[in-house]
Enzyme design. Structure first.
Site, PDB file in Angstrom:
ATOM      1  N   HIS A  19       0.970  -1.314  -0.126  1.00 54.32           N
ATOM      2  CA  HIS A  19       0.115   0.083  -0.160  1.00 54.32           C
ATOM      3  C   HIS A  19       1.042   1.168   0.159  1.00 54.32           C
ATOM      4  O   HIS A  19       0.907   2.176   1.089  1.00 54.32           O
ATOM      5  CB  HIS A  19      -0.749  -0.055   1.198  1.00 54.32           C
ATOM      6  CG  HIS A  19      -1.895   0.525   1.232  1.00 54.32           C
ATOM      7  ND1 HIS A  19      -3.010   1.075   1.993  1.00 54.32           N
ATOM      8  CD2 HIS A  19      -2.178   1.793   1.169  1.00 54.32           C
ATOM      9  CE1 HIS A  19      -3.969   1.696   1.370  1.00 54.32           C
ATOM     10  NE2 HIS A  19      -2.778   2.692   0.777  1.00 54.32           N
ATOM     11  N   HIS A  21       1.249   4.922  -2.406  1.00 54.37           N
ATOM     12  CA  HIS A  21       0.366   5.979  -3.800  1.00 54.37           C
ATOM     13  C   HIS A  21       2.167   6.188  -4.120  1.00 54.37           C
ATOM     14  O   HIS A  21       2.659   6.956  -3.578  1.00 54.37           O
ATOM     15  CB  HIS A  21       0.176   6.454  -3.596  1.00 54.37           C
ATOM     16  CG  HIS A  21      -1.605   6.073  -2.847  1.00 54.37           C
ATOM     17  ND1 HIS A  21      -2.252   5.756  -3.766  1.00 54.37           N
ATOM     18  CD2 HIS A  21      -1.647   5.933  -1.820  1.00 54.37           C
ATOM     19  CE1 HIS A  21      -3.232   5.143  -2.557  1.00 54.37           C
ATOM     20  NE2 HIS A  21      -2.903   4.532  -1.092  1.00 54.37           N
ATOM     21  N   HIS A 206      -9.292   0.548  -0.972  1.00 51.89           N
ATOM     22  CA  HIS A 206      -9.557   1.368  -0.712  1.00 51.89           C
ATOM     23  C   HIS A 206     -10.787   1.068   0.434  1.00 51.89           C
ATOM     24  O   HIS A 206     -11.996   1.325  -0.135  1.00 51.89           O
ATOM     25  CB  HIS A 206      -9.135   2.374  -0.285  1.00 51.89           C
ATOM     26  CG  HIS A 206      -7.567   3.390  -0.415  1.00 51.89           C
ATOM     27  ND1 HIS A 206      -6.805   1.894  -1.602  1.00 51.89           N
ATOM     28  CD2 HIS A 206      -6.819   4.343   0.377  1.00 51.89           C
ATOM     29  CE1 HIS A 206      -5.357   2.993  -1.326  1.00 51.89           C
ATOM     30  NE2 HIS A 206      -5.802   3.379  -0.564  1.00 51.89           N
ATOM     31  N   GLU A 209     -11.549   2.783   5.840  1.00 51.08           N
ATOM     32  CA  GLU A 209     -10.407   4.046   6.472  1.00 51.08           C
ATOM     33  C   GLU A 209     -11.344   5.447   7.179  1.00 51.08           C
ATOM     34  O   GLU A 209     -10.957   5.315   8.334  1.00 51.08           O
ATOM     35  CB  GLU A 209      -9.685   4.975   4.822  1.00 51.08           C
ATOM     36  CG  GLU A 209      -8.239   5.807   5.489  1.00 51.08           C
ATOM     37  CD  GLU A 209      -7.825   6.115   4.299  1.00 51.08           C
ATOM     38  OE1 GLU A 209      -8.391   6.534   2.578  1.00 51.08           O
ATOM     39  OE2 GLU A 209      -7.003   6.641   4.133  1.00 51.08           O
ATOM     40  N   ASP A 287       1.291   3.907   3.339  1.00 50.55           N
ATOM     41  CA  ASP A 287       0.540   4.939   2.400  1.00 50.55           C
ATOM     42  C   ASP A 287       1.223   5.829   1.690  1.00 50.55           C
ATOM     43  O   ASP A 287       1.441   5.632  -0.111  1.00 50.55           O
ATOM     44  CB  ASP A 287      -0.364   5.493   3.133  1.00 50.55           C
ATOM     45  CG  ASP A 287      -2.149   5.958   2.807  1.00 50.55           C
ATOM     46  OD1 ASP A 287      -2.136   5.554   1.352  1.00 50.55           O
ATOM     47  OD2 ASP A 287      -2.641   5.911   3.247  1.00 50.55           O
ATOM     48  N   ASP A 288       1.316   7.097   1.834  1.00 56.35           N
ATOM     49  CA  ASP A 288       2.142   8.182   1.041  1.00 56.35           C
ATOM     50  C   ASP A 288       3.185   8.990   1.963  1.00 56.35           C
ATOM     51  O   ASP A 288       2.889   9.302   2.490  1.00 56.35           O
ATOM     52  CB  ASP A 288       0.932   9.551   1.226  1.00 56.35           C
ATOM     53  CG  ASP A 288      -0.384   8.567   0.259  1.00 56.35           C
ATOM     54  OD1 ASP A 288      -0.235   8.400  -0.582  1.00 56.35           O
ATOM     55  OD2 ASP A 288      -1.189   8.816   0.971  1.00 56.35           O
TER      56      ASP A 288
HETATM   57  N1  ADE Z   1      -4.487   8.429  -2.460  1.00 57.30           N
HETATM   58  C1  ADE Z   1      -3.292   8.454  -1.487  1.00 57.30           C
HETATM   59  N2  ADE Z   1      -3.840   8.343  -0.072  1.00 57.30           N
HETATM   60  C2  ADE Z   1      -4.938   7.996  -0.104  1.00 57.30           C
HETATM   61  C3  ADE Z   1      -5.134   7.275   0.765  1.00 57.30           C
HETATM   62  N3  ADE Z   1      -4.515   7.213   2.128  1.00 57.30           N
HETATM   63  N4  ADE Z   1      -6.790   7.003   1.028  1.00 57.30           N
HETATM   64  C4  ADE Z   1      -7.208   7.162  -0.386  1.00 57.30           C
HETATM   65  N5  ADE Z   1      -6.681   7.254  -1.352  1.00 57.30           N
HETATM   66  C5  ADE Z   1      -5.860   7.938  -1.315  1.00 57.30           C
HETATM   67 ZN    ZN Z   2      -3.641   4.742  -0.148  1.00 60.74          ZN
END
Ligand code: ADE
Ligand code: ZN
Length: 347
Positions: A19, A21, A206, A209, A287-288
């Site tokens: 996970h 991006h 997703h 969340e 995630d990011d």
């Molecule tokens: N795109 C990038 N990070 C995300 C996240 N945590 N939830 C949904 N879309 C995303």
């Molecule tokens: Zn994500």
């Protein structure tokens, strides 16, 4: 570096990331570098004065959408195939240093095609970095094309159709569903996910969340996903939790992201012990990483500091990540052996 005595073990533990991006690996420094190279004006806002001001803004997200607005604005600096290559290569170098051996990476084509960037520039740039990561770093990978759920459904279909060549030649291995969750239920995307299934692609989405458990069950039932990304709100329904444990569906949990986006009060408040006890399979992910306090190792460290897991529990988590990967049985056995070797060195 975390304060746990297990830190050296966590550094060495072979990791699979599911996970991440790729656009979420765009650091403030790279935003400013590419903006200058491509002559793209950045928004006239105080936090775009310099990379430090931008990084400071990331400490104050108040929701998923607050983050997404900045995330999508930053992507405007990505123009050429080389920009996508440089971004992905920077992720793989950092992930390799964090002990990642296998990475299944998301990308958001609609964020780029909507700005007039050809989808081929995006995919060719990314896939060059994936190939280099395998040949130079030994990091294997899979590319997962995500649909943005806040955009109209026909846009997802058009995106899928425009990627046909890259699906048929195996460059794209799976599809995902991301962006704003609440108000955009998975059922909207049933038909495009059916097309992906018919094309032989893996599927993930997703869910759970910010959205409630219906976003998880909807993804499982309507999109026939193999995995759920995040899924932390699964804890709110013990019956669904039991069913997911029995099915072996992997949750790709992102602890630091949940804290940054205020979907969890703290890492310690995440239901990781409950999931382990109920045998819900999960992996830990970044995630990011450019936005949420760093890469996968920082997430492993934050979890260790919050939960104090034993070597055996970490072995369970690391092996679940291997077993939930979309790779051959031979690659799975090789990764499990590497994990067992590292665990034995620290036992
Ligand atoms: N795109 C990038 N990070 C995300 C996240 N945590 N939830 C949904 N879309 C995303
Ligand atoms: Zn994500």
């Amino acid at each position: 570096m975390c304060k746990s005595p297990l830190h050296p073990f966590l550094v060495k533990l072979p990791k699979c990331e599911h996970h991440i991006h790729l656009e979420g690996a765009l650091t403030p420094q790279l935003v400013f570098h590419l903006a200058s190279k491509n002559a793209i004006p950045l928004p006239k806002l105080p936090h775009y004065q310099n990379p430090e001001a931008l990084a400071a803004r990331y400490e104050a997200f108040d929701s998923l959408d607050d983050f997404l607005n900045i995330h999508y604005a930053n992507m405007s600096v990505l123009i050429t195939e080389d920009d996508f290559y440089e971004l992905a290569w920077s992720y793989f170098c950092a992930a390799h240093a964090d002990g990642v051996h296998h990475a299944e990476v998301f990308f958001d084509p609609q964020s780029h095609t909507s700005r007039g960037i050809p989808i081929a520039s995006v995919i060719k740039g990314y896939s060059r970095a994936l190939a280099r990561a395998e040949s130079e770093l030994g990091v294997t990978s899979r590319l997962i094309m995500c649909f943005l759920r806040h955009l109209p459904v026909p846009s997802a279909h058009a995106t899928f159709d425009s990627a046909t060549g890259f699906i048929q030649d195996g460059t794209i291995h799976g599809v995902g569903l991301d962006s704003s969750e609440v108000g955009f239920p998975p059922e909207l995307f049933t038909d495009v996910f059916r097309k992906a299934k018919d094309a032989g692609l893996h599927r993930t989405a997703h869910g759970g969340e910010e959205g409630d458990v219906s976003y998880i069950t909807g993804a499982l039932d309507s999109l026939e996903v193999d995995r759920i990304d995040h899924g932390i709100r699964l804890i709110e329904d013990r019956e669904v939790m039991k069913a997911i444990a029995a099915k072996g569906t992997l949750l790709t949990i992102c602890p630091l992201s949940n804290v940054y986006l205020r979907t969890a009060k703290s890492v310690a408040s995440l239901p990781l012990r409950e999931f382990l006890e109920a045998r819900v399979q999960f992996s830990l992910n970044s995630d990011d990483p450019a936005y949420f306090g760093g890469g996968i190792l920082n997430n492993y460290c934050a979890v260790e500091e919050a939960f104090g897991f034993s070597l055996d529990e970490w072995k369970t988590i690391a092996i679940a990540a291997v077993q939930g990967s979309w790779i051959s049985e031979a690659r799975k056995s090789a990764l499990v052996q590497k994990i067992e070797h590292v665990v034995s060195q620290f036992t």
